[in-house]
Scaffold this motif. Structure first.
Motif, PDB file in Angstrom:
ATOM      1  N   TRP A 108    -108.269  16.408   8.580  1.00 41.15           N
ATOM      2  CA  TRP A 108    -107.620  15.712   7.466  1.00 41.15           C
ATOM      3  C   TRP A 108    -108.499  14.657   6.833  1.00 41.15           C
ATOM      4  O   TRP A 108    -108.452  14.427   5.624  1.00 41.15           O
ATOM      5  N   LYS A 123     -99.015  13.409  -3.272  1.00 40.91           N
ATOM      6  CA  LYS A 123     -97.618  13.064  -3.002  1.00 40.91           C
ATOM      7  C   LYS A 123     -96.683  14.265  -3.156  1.00 40.91           C
ATOM      8  O   LYS A 123     -95.631  14.318  -2.524  1.00 40.91           O
ATOM      9  N   TRP A 126     -96.879  16.263   0.105  1.00 40.06           N
ATOM     10  CA  TRP A 126     -96.333  15.402   1.163  1.00 40.06           C
ATOM     11  C   TRP A 126     -94.809  15.340   1.090  1.00 40.06           C
ATOM     12  O   TRP A 126     -94.134  15.330   2.120  1.00 40.06           O
ATOM     13  N   GLU A 127     -94.285  15.263  -0.108  1.00 40.00           N
ATOM     14  CA  GLU A 127     -92.827  15.163  -0.245  1.00 40.00           C
ATOM     15  C   GLU A 127     -92.147  16.393   0.359  1.00 40.00           C
ATOM     16  O   GLU A 127     -91.135  16.283   1.047  1.00 40.00           O
ATOM     17  N   ARG A 130     -92.032  16.253   4.265  1.00 38.29           N
ATOM     18  CA  ARG A 130     -91.182  15.300   4.980  1.00 38.29           C
ATOM     19  C   ARG A 130     -89.982  15.983   5.639  1.00 38.29           C
ATOM     20  O   ARG A 130     -89.316  15.381   6.472  1.00 38.29           O
ATOM     21  N   HIS A 171    -101.293  17.517   5.624  1.00 36.12           N
ATOM     22  CA  HIS A 171    -100.033  16.994   6.148  1.00 36.12           C
ATOM     23  C   HIS A 171    -100.228  16.058   7.339  1.00 36.12           C
ATOM     24  O   HIS A 171     -99.260  15.431   7.784  1.00 36.12           O
ATOM     25  N   SER A 174    -101.529  11.118   6.642  1.00 33.06           N
ATOM     26  CA  SER A 174    -100.837   9.822   6.578  1.00 33.06           C
ATOM     27  C   SER A 174     -99.896   9.651   7.762  1.00 33.06           C
ATOM     28  O   SER A 174     -99.026  10.494   8.005  1.00 33.06           O
ATOM     29  N   GLU A 177     -96.222   9.797   6.822  1.00 33.82           N
ATOM     30  CA  GLU A 177     -95.656  11.136   6.676  1.00 33.82           C
ATOM     31  C   GLU A 177     -95.295  11.720   8.040  1.00 33.82           C
ATOM     32  O   GLU A 177     -94.265  12.394   8.190  1.00 33.82           O
ATOM     33  N   ARG A 181     -91.484  12.744   9.098  1.00 35.17           N
ATOM     34  CA  ARG A 181     -91.217  14.102   9.568  1.00 35.17           C
ATOM     35  C   ARG A 181     -90.589  14.070  10.963  1.00 35.17           C
ATOM     36  O   ARG A 181     -89.679  14.856  11.269  1.00 35.17           O
TER      37      ARG A 181
END
Length: 647
Positions: A108, A123, A126-127, A130, A171, A174, A177, A181
């Motif tokens: 990553w 983003k 990432w959204e 989640r 993924h 961060s 995140e 999750r």
């Protein structure tokens, strides 16, 4: 150019710069390869912790969930107000914005998510990652065991394991995140404990343990650069993971560190009135939901309980239970809780925070998923709209806002600021007549998209505040930081049938320019705004202001040129949610002299002269003093003096 940018970065980071520099060196020298290596499955098995496992009796909540679950299977998961195929009909690494694929096997830290050469705005993917929509599918499986929901949930998770190995791919970039999750997976396990296939449950547990390790190793970066909601989220994630793995070696340390991080940041994050240092409606909701999750876990620190109650009351004072409020600060629909309702409302989270804090709220039940699925299976309270249009008017103060209502007019005057996720909007006046906006916050646009769009929405140019020769109140640096700050001042006077707010700031004094004062007078007849600028130097400074107009702007009496959809400079736009913007009229105004007057719902009838304005039968006279500012207001029946010392 690079040297000047580096110097600006160091100034923005302050004392955290050395730690951040060491972290960046580790990324480039190979240190991360050792720190973030993929570790084998140690056989740890999670426990259901009951988070979000209440099953509502409300038919409305049940119908909402099943309809949402069907939409997920048909059209995809929700990302910023739209449905995307990522995770359902396309791999989890497919960028919803462009359709391109983020690297799947690359470590990553070797993936570019920030420079102009990046694949997309991260983003968006990432959204989807989640996994709040997986919680909806788990809920649907409980409500309708014979439906397709559990099979689809298993398929989505198996695809995730194949495409998103620990420490590989975007993924895992961060820690926040990973924490979010983990909170979603904790809810899935709590809802479906015993129903999840054994191989899926084992691989979930492996990734959850890997997530805890990642969050811990990543703490130097978080502590040096993310003293905001990220630090709260990382701490909360560790506490949730510790509760899920009580027998795993080291989990007690996760819990101890997690709560310590959360409480340390909370002491910086919260103000006495329940507002937060993140000057943003969206991020207030985000953190409030974190506090609610921590409350639901039990053994709640007293600081968390106080912060949760204060955060809920602050939002109630802002008016979120009474209708729409300004979408101030950064907005990206960021959530911790899962729901099946429109993302724009903050009322559900606020109601849940108040109910969890012991407040008895009357009204119809079943309207908010945040209450129905998290607090109790019984019919749960939802506040009825509160009529604040009392004859004498109403004034409330929370965070950086003075909220005033007289008759049909509700006004938010932005008289404060905060150090994180704020926009350069001190002095803004947002006006609503009944349920229609006269002036309206234009939104956020983007964080990681084109910089001209990012700054086009967050700087003073997007707000009804005065700017001298194009200067900004705060001075934008990169996508999130600002180069300077200031402390505004305000005073409120309650007169017969009206409320008057005087706000003063010295944002431009360091640039050799004068102070700015704004008088906002609200009555049942409407809103009157009188602006004064302290003239300095040779008086050649050109002061300009853009006023974003709402759908009910015909009630606005304002001298300005209408601008819609201009790209250079960027103005005349409205962003209903993150990642979207559309043309919407703004009024571009120029100050002629030292005073300017505008109004909504009432006639200005203004005559402006040096330091004085006659408007609507009243005279506003300003005195700029070394130790403060005084505004004397006289009329046919009464007089008032508004004075701020030290401004």
């Amino acid at each position: 150019m690079r040297l000047s940018t580096a110097v600006s970065d160091l100034r923005a980071l302050g004392s955290s710069a050395p730690l951040r520099a060491a972290y960046e060196l580790s990324k480039r020298s190979g240190g991360h390869t050792l720190l973030f290596r993929e570790v084998p499955d140690r056989g740890a098995r999670s426990r259901a912790i009951g988070l979000g496992s209440a099953v509502p009796r409300s038919d409305a909540a049940r119908d909402r969930c099943l309809a949402d679950a069907a939409e997920i299977l048909a059209s995809g998961v929700r990302v910023f107000g739209t449905r995307v195929p990522t995770g359902v009909h396309a791999p989890w690494n497919v960028d919803p914005l462009s359709g391109n694929v983020w690297p799947e096997s690359t470590p990553w830290w070797q993936i570019d998510i920030r420079s102009g050469a990046r694949l997309s705005d991260v983003k968006w993917v990432w959204e989807a990652g989640r996994h709040r929509d997986l919680v909806v599918l788990a809920r649907a499986s409980v409500l309708d065991p014979d439906g397709p929901w559990l099979d689809e949930l298993h398929a989505m998770l198996r695809a995730w394991f194949a495409q998103c190995r620990p420490e590989r791919g975007v993924h895992w970039y961060s820690s926040l995140e990973l924490a979010l999750r983990a909170i979603s997976w904790a809810q899935v396990i709590s809802l479906l404990d015993g129903e999840i296939d054994a191989d899926v449950r084992a691989r979930m547990d492996h990734q959850l343990v890997a997530s805890a390790r990642h969050i811990l190793v990543e703490l130097p970066y978080t502590v040096s650069s993310m003293k905001n909601n990220h630090l709260l989220g990382d701490g909360l994630g560790l506490v949730v993971l510790a509760r899920m793995f009580p027998d795993f070696r080291g989990s007690r340390r996760w819990a101890r560190i997690g709560d310590a991080l959360l409480l340390k940041q909370l002491s910086r994050h919260m103000r006495d009135d329940g507002s937060m240092i993140e000057d943003s409606l969206s991020y207030h909701r985000f953190v409030m939901e974190m506090l609610l999750v921590r409350s639901l876990l039990g053994s709640v620190p007293a600081e968390v309980s106080r912060a949760l109650h204060g955060a809920g009351r602050s939002m109630r004072d802002l008016g979120v239970l009474d209708g729409a409020v300004p979408q101030f600060g950064d907005w990206d629909e960021g959530r911790v809780l899962a729901d099946s309702s429109p993302a724009g409302s903050v009322a559900g989270s606020t109601t849940a925070a108040l109910v969890a804090s012991g407040e008895a709220l009357g009204g119809d039940h079943g309207r908010y998923d945040e209450v129905c699925w998290y607090l109790a299976p019984a019919e749960t309270p939802t506040p009825a709209p509160v009529d604040r249009a009392t004859p004498g008017g109403a004034h409330r103060r929370t965070g950086g806002f003075d909220v005033v209502q007289h008759g049909d007019w509700r006004v938010w005057v932005k008289t404060g600021t905060g150090p994180s996720h704020q926009h350069a909007d001190v002095g803004s006046v947002w006006i609503r007549s009944r349920d229609r906006w006269v002036t309206e916050d234009p939104g956020t646009g983007t964080y990681n998209g084109p910089l001209n769009v990012r700054n086009g929405f967050r700087t003073s140019a997007a707000h009804p505040v005065w700017r001298p020769d194009g200067e900004d109140q705060l001075g934008p640096h990169r996508a999130f930081r600002w180069m300077r700050g200031f402390e505004p001042s305000r005073v409120v006077d309650e007169g017969p049938g009206r409320t008057t707010v005087l706000s003063v700031h010295a944002a431009f004094v360091g640039l050799g320019l004068g102070r700015v004062a704004r008088v906002v007078e609200v009555s049942a007849e409407g809103v009157l705004v009188v602006d004064f600028v302290e003239q300095t130097g040779d008086g050649t400074t050109r002061w300009v202001m853009n006023v974003p107009r709402g759908a009910h702007a015909e009630g606005l009496d304002l001298d300005g040129v209408e601008v819609t959809g201009a790209k250079e400079p960027f103005r005349g736009w409205f962003s209903p949610t993150y990642g979207a913007w559309e043309p919407r009229p703004w009024s571009a105004c120029v100050l002629d002299g030292s005073a300017f007057t505008w109004s909504a719902g009432r006639s200005r009838g203004a005559v402006e002269s040096e330091g004085s304005v006659s408007a609507d039968g009243r005279v506003f006279q300003i005195s700029w003093r070394e130790d403060g500012v005084v505004v004397d207001v006289t009329g046919s029946e009464d007089a008032q003096r508004l004075e701020i010392r030290g401004a």
